[in-house]
Motif scaffolding. Structure first.
Motif, PDB file in Angstrom:
ATOM      1  N   ILE A 182       0.790  -1.225   0.000  1.00 52.68           N
ATOM      2  CA  ILE A 182       0.000   0.000   0.000  1.00 52.68           C
ATOM      3  C   ILE A 182       0.826   1.280   0.000  1.00 52.68           C
ATOM      4  O   ILE A 182       0.272   2.360  -0.169  1.00 52.68           O
ATOM      5  CB  ILE A 182      -0.994   0.020   1.182  1.00 52.68           C
ATOM      6  N   ALA A 183       2.124   1.212   0.154  1.00 52.95           N
ATOM      7  CA  ALA A 183       2.960   2.418   0.238  1.00 52.95           C
ATOM      8  C   ALA A 183       2.821   3.300  -0.997  1.00 52.95           C
ATOM      9  O   ALA A 183       2.905   4.530  -0.894  1.00 52.95           O
ATOM     10  CB  ALA A 183       4.423   2.038   0.466  1.00 52.95           C
ATOM     11  N   TRP A 184       2.557   2.700  -2.138  1.00 52.65           N
ATOM     12  CA  TRP A 184       2.444   3.490  -3.373  1.00 52.65           C
ATOM     13  C   TRP A 184       1.268   4.458  -3.331  1.00 52.65           C
ATOM     14  O   TRP A 184       1.249   5.441  -4.062  1.00 52.65           O
ATOM     15  CB  TRP A 184       2.366   2.569  -4.597  1.00 52.65           C
ATOM     16  N   TRP A 185       0.300   4.236  -2.454  1.00 54.94           N
ATOM     17  CA  TRP A 185      -0.837   5.145  -2.341  1.00 54.94           C
ATOM     18  C   TRP A 185      -0.393   6.546  -1.913  1.00 54.94           C
ATOM     19  O   TRP A 185      -1.097   7.522  -2.127  1.00 54.94           O
ATOM     20  CB  TRP A 185      -1.863   4.624  -1.344  1.00 54.94           C
ATOM     21  N   TRP A 186       0.765   6.644  -1.281  1.00 57.09           N
ATOM     22  CA  TRP A 186       1.268   7.916  -0.777  1.00 57.09           C
ATOM     23  C   TRP A 186       2.139   8.666  -1.799  1.00 57.09           C
ATOM     24  O   TRP A 186       2.607   9.741  -1.517  1.00 57.09           O
ATOM     25  CB  TRP A 186       2.024   7.710   0.524  1.00 57.09           C
ATOM     26  N   GLN A 187       2.329   8.102  -2.953  1.00 55.41           N
ATOM     27  CA  GLN A 187       3.078   8.809  -3.995  1.00 55.41           C
ATOM     28  C   GLN A 187       2.252   9.992  -4.491  1.00 55.41           C
ATOM     29  O   GLN A 187       1.037  10.025  -4.328  1.00 55.41           O
ATOM     30  CB  GLN A 187       3.406   7.871  -5.160  1.00 55.41           C
ATOM     31  N   ASP A 188       2.923  10.946  -5.128  1.00 52.52           N
ATOM     32  CA  ASP A 188       2.237  12.107  -5.668  1.00 52.52           C
ATOM     33  C   ASP A 188       1.555  11.710  -6.967  1.00 52.52           C
ATOM     34  O   ASP A 188       2.199  11.639  -8.012  1.00 52.52           O
ATOM     35  CB  ASP A 188       3.216  13.252  -5.887  1.00 52.52           C
ATOM     36  N   HIS A 189       0.259  11.442  -6.907  1.00 55.64           N
ATOM     37  CA  HIS A 189      -0.490  10.965  -8.075  1.00 55.64           C
ATOM     38  C   HIS A 189      -1.175  12.079  -8.845  1.00 55.64           C
ATOM     39  O   HIS A 189      -1.796  11.842  -9.868  1.00 55.64           O
ATOM     40  CB  HIS A 189      -1.568   9.957  -7.639  1.00 55.64           C
ATOM     41  N   VAL A 190      -1.133  13.298  -8.335  1.00 53.77           N
ATOM     42  CA  VAL A 190      -1.863  14.381  -8.987  1.00 53.77           C
ATOM     43  C   VAL A 190      -0.884  15.413  -9.497  1.00 53.77           C
ATOM     44  O   VAL A 190       0.085  15.745  -8.924  1.00 53.77           O
ATOM     45  CB  VAL A 190      -2.869  15.023  -8.004  1.00 53.77           C
TER      46      VAL A 190
END
Length: 190
Positions: A182-190
């Motif tokens: 789940i760590a990838w959920w905290w990447q800058d996606h926007v």
């Protein structure tokens, strides 16, 4: 991969969230454009909604499952086995993980919403409604309130209490958990 990360990987795909949320576009009669729906941010938000609901479900079902010795597939059992913690500490850790994911869901959801078209905004609203609906369902469903069989009576929870509300999350979601699933959920996606 630690046991809690393996558990989350399994739980994300076994909680029933994917088929449930896949029906939202059909139920709403609005298709979210693929460029929005398939974005990393929306995929992360969908997984976060599934994760929060699954962790809530684990928490709500723990007392009933403990009495039946059916807690093999429960985040509290996983945390107790991995960390050697008590049920109370496992509950605290599970709620902190859940709160962290929910806070990230709310933060990223606001950013995505600011640029979203109407169908995606509705989809994002429905993800949030799914989280809250799952909480309300668990609070009232006979599965968690009664024992079954002849003379079924309301149960008195014998395990860790799971229905307390708090205005302040145990974790604020700013720091990603050390869980690769789940760590990838905290990447800058926007």
């Amino acid at each position: 991969m630690c046991i809690r990360d393996r558990y989350l990987t399994m739980r994300l795909h076994a909680a029933g969230g994917e088929p449930t949320y896949a029906l939202l576009e059909i139920a709403n009669g609005e298709e979210v454009p693929a460029r929005e729906m398939d974005s990393a941010a929306v995929c992360a938000l969908t997984e976060m909604a599934i994760c929060v609901a699954a962790l809530d479900n684990d928490r709500h079902s723990f007392a009933r499952e403990s009495g039946r010795r059916q807690t093999d597939q429960n985040i509290l059992t996983v945390l107790m086995a991995q960390d050697g913690s008590t049920a109370e500490q496992a509950l605290h850790d599970a709620v902190a993980l859940r709160d962290s994911v929910l806070c990230r869901f709310l933060e990223l959801g606001e950013k995505v919403r600011a640029r979203a078209g109407r169908p995606l905004r509705r989809y994002l609203d429905d993800l949030a409604h799914g989280i809250r609906g799952n909480i309300d369902w668990a609070r009232d469903v006979p599965r968690y309130l009664h024992t079954y069989g002849r003379g079924a009576v309301p149960r008195t929870p014998t395990a860790v209490p799971s229905t307390a509300w708090s205005e302040i999350p145990l974790a604020d979601g700013r720091v990603p958990p050390r869980l690769p699933t789940i760590a990838w959920w905290w990447q800058d996606h926007v």
